[in-house]
Design a protein around this motif. Structure first.
Motif, PDB file in Angstrom:
ATOM      1  N   ILE A 184      -5.923  15.323  -5.135  1.00 53.51           N
ATOM      2  CA  ILE A 184      -6.076  13.874  -5.208  1.00 53.51           C
ATOM      3  C   ILE A 184      -4.874  13.211  -4.534  1.00 53.51           C
ATOM      4  O   ILE A 184      -5.021  12.311  -3.708  1.00 53.51           O
ATOM      5  N   LEU A 229      -5.236  17.789  -9.196  1.00 52.97           N
ATOM      6  CA  LEU A 229      -4.328  16.641  -9.135  1.00 52.97           C
ATOM      7  C   LEU A 229      -3.601  16.612  -7.794  1.00 52.97           C
ATOM      8  O   LEU A 229      -3.412  15.558  -7.196  1.00 52.97           O
ATOM      9  N   SER A 262       0.821  -1.211   0.000  1.00 54.68           N
ATOM     10  CA  SER A 262       0.000   0.000   0.000  1.00 54.68           C
ATOM     11  C   SER A 262       0.855   1.262   0.000  1.00 54.68           C
ATOM     12  O   SER A 262       0.478   2.246  -0.632  1.00 54.68           O
ATOM     13  N   PHE A 303       3.632   5.580  -5.640  1.00 45.53           N
ATOM     14  CA  PHE A 303       3.524   5.468  -7.094  1.00 45.53           C
ATOM     15  C   PHE A 303       2.540   6.509  -7.644  1.00 45.53           C
ATOM     16  O   PHE A 303       2.833   7.265  -8.565  1.00 45.53           O
ATOM     17  N   LEU A 304       1.366   6.573  -6.995  1.00 44.64           N
ATOM     18  CA  LEU A 304       0.309   7.480  -7.448  1.00 44.64           C
ATOM     19  C   LEU A 304       0.746   8.935  -7.312  1.00 44.64           C
ATOM     20  O   LEU A 304       0.583   9.747  -8.234  1.00 44.64           O
ATOM     21  N   ALA A 314      -5.232  13.423  -0.826  1.00 49.08           N
ATOM     22  CA  ALA A 314      -6.236  12.503  -0.299  1.00 49.08           C
ATOM     23  C   ALA A 314      -5.707  11.074  -0.278  1.00 49.08           C
ATOM     24  O   ALA A 314      -5.981  10.313   0.651  1.00 49.08           O
ATOM     25  N   VAL A 315      -4.943  10.718  -1.312  1.00 46.58           N
ATOM     26  CA  VAL A 315      -4.358   9.379  -1.366  1.00 46.58           C
ATOM     27  C   VAL A 315      -3.455   9.169  -0.155  1.00 46.58           C
ATOM     28  O   VAL A 315      -3.543   8.157   0.552  1.00 46.58           O
ATOM     29  N   MET A 334       3.270   9.845  -9.978  1.00 47.32           N
ATOM     30  CA  MET A 334       2.659  10.012 -11.296  1.00 47.32           C
ATOM     31  C   MET A 334       1.936  11.353 -11.378  1.00 47.32           C
ATOM     32  O   MET A 334       2.073  12.093 -12.350  1.00 47.32           O
ATOM     33  N   LEU A 335       1.142  11.675 -10.345  1.00 47.37           N
ATOM     34  CA  LEU A 335       0.385  12.923 -10.365  1.00 47.37           C
ATOM     35  C   LEU A 335       1.332  14.124 -10.365  1.00 47.37           C
ATOM     36  O   LEU A 335       1.135  15.088 -11.100  1.00 47.37           O
ATOM     37  N   LEU A 395       1.968   1.695  -3.561  1.00 50.03           N
ATOM     38  CA  LEU A 395       0.903   2.213  -4.415  1.00 50.03           C
ATOM     39  C   LEU A 395       0.716   3.709  -4.215  1.00 50.03           C
ATOM     40  O   LEU A 395       0.572   4.470  -5.175  1.00 50.03           O
TER      41      LEU A 395
END
Lengths: 388, 390
Positions: A265, A262, A23, A29-30, A268-269, A33-34, A26
């Motif tokens: 987001i 972005l 997790s 990673f996210l 929040a992630v 990317m953003l 992930l």
């Protein structure tokens, strides 16, 4: 706690450790990317040249300027050369794929753009052929174009009266030395377009979208800018002259809320993952209450226990973060191609890596501290008595 | 077969409330992100579906994909409006058709920076074509024909400087007075409208951009296109308004949808990971209880179902929390540049039934996925081993 004990603890519940690792990976990673998208969207401004100015209509980007402005602008003190730029907005292969095409003056365009490096064919060949064009490496790769090949493009703003396509012959493939120039553009001769209009092949008035001004060495940009603006203050069309950085920023602010969106987001992630990891760490510590009691009874200090648990969480998060960054890096190579027409220049750069790593360290520290703090304050007797 | 009473799961969640709360919040936050992107896409899609009539034809210059690329001379526009038998006529015999000019003009945003705001010059015929769809808000009025007045789409009134009711908006050199804010379906709400002749003069534009008209019953845009294609005097093409507009928003809509799917996959996977962790810990701590349940005669399958239900319930709670987190976003205005037209396009987050349903469904699914493996392991425990654990 010794490093060995920390390792044993992590391995005691392999599934849990792997899932936590997963997790964090992930999330990082996210976020990477953003962040890469946001960086790519605003990258044009950072690489902008201070040698170049852009002259556009004061009213709208979509209004052409008269051809007669060229010689007037060239006469302003501090101006080295002037290059006409015209947005062509044509379609290649039924509009299924979009890329920019510009009509430019070959004699002034090349010298104004030292960042442009023609790697195949030559600039002179382009300059010497009326219907020649220069294409970016990324475009050539995407469509498998070779030097000498003809690229048919249907004009949407400049449709030919007979409905046929414009044929541009590739004379050179360029690479960009900075992100100020993207490698997905086709440059052709402005005069080729003008001649076609004058011969009646296109029912349009000839005009110039923007003028690119290359400054003389040592010229003061603000003085030149106001001199050009003053030149056309009373029409026929007023102009707005800006530095290249400002010109590029104009396109970035057009994105409006997208970068903010972005980033939210991404935030929040992290928020979600933070709670998940905190939860895991708390549960892991709780299950180990008795082990911790034993450690304490053996004489390990409160500080040892605190540091040990924090390091455990830190290790997990940093490892997860590293995996996340690695995955983002590998995937970004493919993603960059897929979204090149929306977001040119997408890459996992140092900035994203630093952000991802910083965040995973912060995540590990914070998520580790809370259970570690609880554990360090445990009374050995109570801990030993605890059920698991 | 006897099932484990649901009260057992309910109480378990309550007993371990700090852990339950953390799990619920982490699932909730995941779902909130998905819901937010979905709400954005919904806000965008609503604009898309609400607008665009099939009985309205849009005529552009051949080759142009959008108004911004099109140009129709005054004579051609006149000809198209007056001599198209395909257009319906009103009670006074006037064709329900109109020529419009369109230019995205650089204006300053209230929060700094510049953007391209579409300025539409319309003939009075436009109001006959779009009459029922357009409404000027209370306190304002429509612009007077031939005057230097404009009306502004309500969505950009606060986003763009000098676009509020009563403000003076300078277009090129001419000051226009904002006399009304209007509501209309779709992208019109991101535009400034004024008298066609006055706008053309102010912006020094020689030509119109398009002609629109209401088609007579039984006539389609394709019929009109067929006749126009054969007309050698004109180089124009006709499409119906719906396909014209959807062509302009496809790209941006695709970006949102792509972003949504990408986030769902990645974050969903993360949520399943944490869900598995939470359920494992929660069940591991209850090994003895599982032993007791088994020894009192509950079948392994009943225990599997019980824990799965518990996981699903955790997901449901997470879904509710997630929806509550994004609820304040409902109606919040946002905007970006639509790359198909290169101009400002404002829209709002919309928390619709689709968003709520989708978010809760995803949350429950995440819970169930995360709980399946741990529940399976719990069900397969040996009674004696389970009971022996202290």
């Amino acid at each position: 706690m010794s490093p060995r004990l920390i390792l044993k603890n992590l391995l005691a519940h392999p599934l849990r450790s792997i899932l936590t690792l997963g997790s964090v990976a992930l999330a990082v990673f996210l976020v990477c990317m953003l962040q890469a998208v946001v960086t790519a969207l605003s990258s044009a401004t950072s690489a902008a040249s201070s040698q170049r100015l852009w002259v556009q209509s004061a009213v709208s980007l979509f209004v052409d300027l008269p051809l007669s402005y060229e010689s007037k602008i060239a006469g302003v003190a501090g101006v080295e050369t002037v290059c006409k730029f015209q947005w062509f907005g044509g379609e290649y292969r039924d509009g299924g794929s979009f890329f920019a095409q510009f009509g430019v003056d070959a004699d002034t365009f090349g010298p104004a753009y030292p960042e442009l490096d023609v790697v195949d064919g030559s600039y002179d060949a382009f300059a010497g052929r009326r219907d020649g064009c220069l294409v970016g490496q990324a475009l050539a790769d995407q469509y498998g174009w070779k030097v000498g090949q003809t690229v048919p493009i249907i004009g949407r703003i400049f449709p030919r009266v007979d409905g046929s396509a414009w044929d541009f012959v590739i004379q050179g493939i360029y690479r960009a030395k900075t992100t100020a120039v993207d490698e997905r553009t086709l440059y052709f001769h402005f005069d080729y377009l003008r001649e076609a209009i004058e011969q009646g092949a296109v029912r349009m008035e000839p005009g110039v979208g923007v003028y690119l001004v290359d400054l003389r060495d040592g010229a003061e940009p603000t003085a030149v800018m106001s001199a050009i603006d003053a030149l056309f203050e009373n029409g026929p069309q007023r102009v707005q002259t800006t530095t290249e950085a400002e010109f590029a920023r104009q396109f970035v602010t057009m994105l409006g809320s997208v970068p903010v969106l972005l980033r939210s987001i991404g935030g929040a992630v992290l928020f979600a993952i933070f709670f998940a990891i905190l939860n895991t760490m708390l549960m892991a510590a709780r299950e180990r209450t008795r082990d911790l009691g034993v450690l304490k009874a053996l004489g390990f200090t409160d500080r040892w226990v605190f540091v040990g648990l924090t390091v455990e969480s830190l290790l997990l998060c940093v490892l997860g973060g590293a995996i996340g960054i690695a995955v983002a890096f590998v995937l970004s190579l493919g993603v960059a191609k897929a979204i090149a027409s929306f977001v040119p220049g997408f890459e996992i750069a140092g900035e994203s890596v630093a952000l991802g790593m910083g965040l995973s360290i912060a995540l590990g520290l914070v998520a580790g501290c809370v259970p570690a703090w609880n554990a360090s304050r445990l009374k050995p007797v109570a801990a030993l008595r605890a059920e698991d | 077969m006897a099932f484990v009473p649901i009260r057992y799961n309910w109480r378990s969640l309550f007993v371990r409330r700090s852990s339950t709360a953390l799990t619920v919040v982490s699932i909730g936050a995941t779902v909130a992100v998905l819901a937010a992107v979905l709400a954005l896409q919904q806000g965008f899609a609503t604009l898309l579906t609400e607008r665009g009539r099939e009985d309205v034809a849009v005529i552009l210059r051949t080759g142009a994909g959008a108004e911004s690329e099109s140009g129709l001379s005054r004579e051609d526009s006149e000809l198209l409006i007056k001599e198209s038998p395909e257009f319906a006529v009103d009670a006074e015999g006037r064709p329900l058709a109109s020529a419009e000019s369109y230019l995205a003009v650089r204006l300053r945003k209230t929060d700094g920076g510049e953007t391209n705001v579409p300025i539409r010059g319309v003939q009075q015929g436009t109001f006959r074509v779009h009459g029922d769809d357009l409404r000027v808000r209370e306190g304002g009025r429509n612009f007077a024909p031939g005057s230097d007045e404009v009306i502004v789409g309500w969505r950009i009134a606060e986003r763009i400087r000098n676009c509020g009711l009563g403000d003076t908006l300078r277009l090129n050199l001419t000051p226009f007075k904002v006399v009304g804010l209007f509501e209309a379906p779709g992208a019109f709400e991101s535009e400034v409208w004024g008298d066609a002749e006055r706008i053309l003069a102010a912006l020094e534009r020689p030509v119109y951009s398009r002609v629109i008209g209401v088609l007579r019953d039984g006539v389609t845009a394709a019929d009109l296109q067929e006749r126009l294609a054969a007309d050698k005097r004109l180089s124009v093409k006709a499409v119906d308004e719906r396909s014209y507009l959807s062509g302009q928003t496809e790209a941006l809509s695709g970006v949102f949808l792509g972003l949504g799917i990408f986030l769902t996959l990645v974050m969903g996977l993360g949520a399943v990971f944490t869900g598995i962790n939470a359920m494992y810990s929660s069940i591991a701590a209850r090994t003895r209880e599982v032993g007791i349940l088994l020894s009192t005669g509950f079948r392994p399958f009943a225990i599997f179902v019980s824990f799965l239900l518990e996981a699903g319930f955790l997901g449901l709670l997470g879904g509710i929390v997630g929806v509550l987190m994004v609820l304040p976003l409902d109606g919040v205005q946002t905007g970006t540049t639509n790359f198909a037209t290169f101009s400002e396009f404002a829209f709002s987050f919309r928390i619709t039934g689709v968003v709520i349903g989708g978010a809760v469904a995803v949350a429950v699914a995440l819970g169930v996925f995360g709980g399946a493996l741990p529940a399976w392991r719990a069900a397969r425990m040996e009674v004696t081993t389970a009971l022996r654990r202290h």
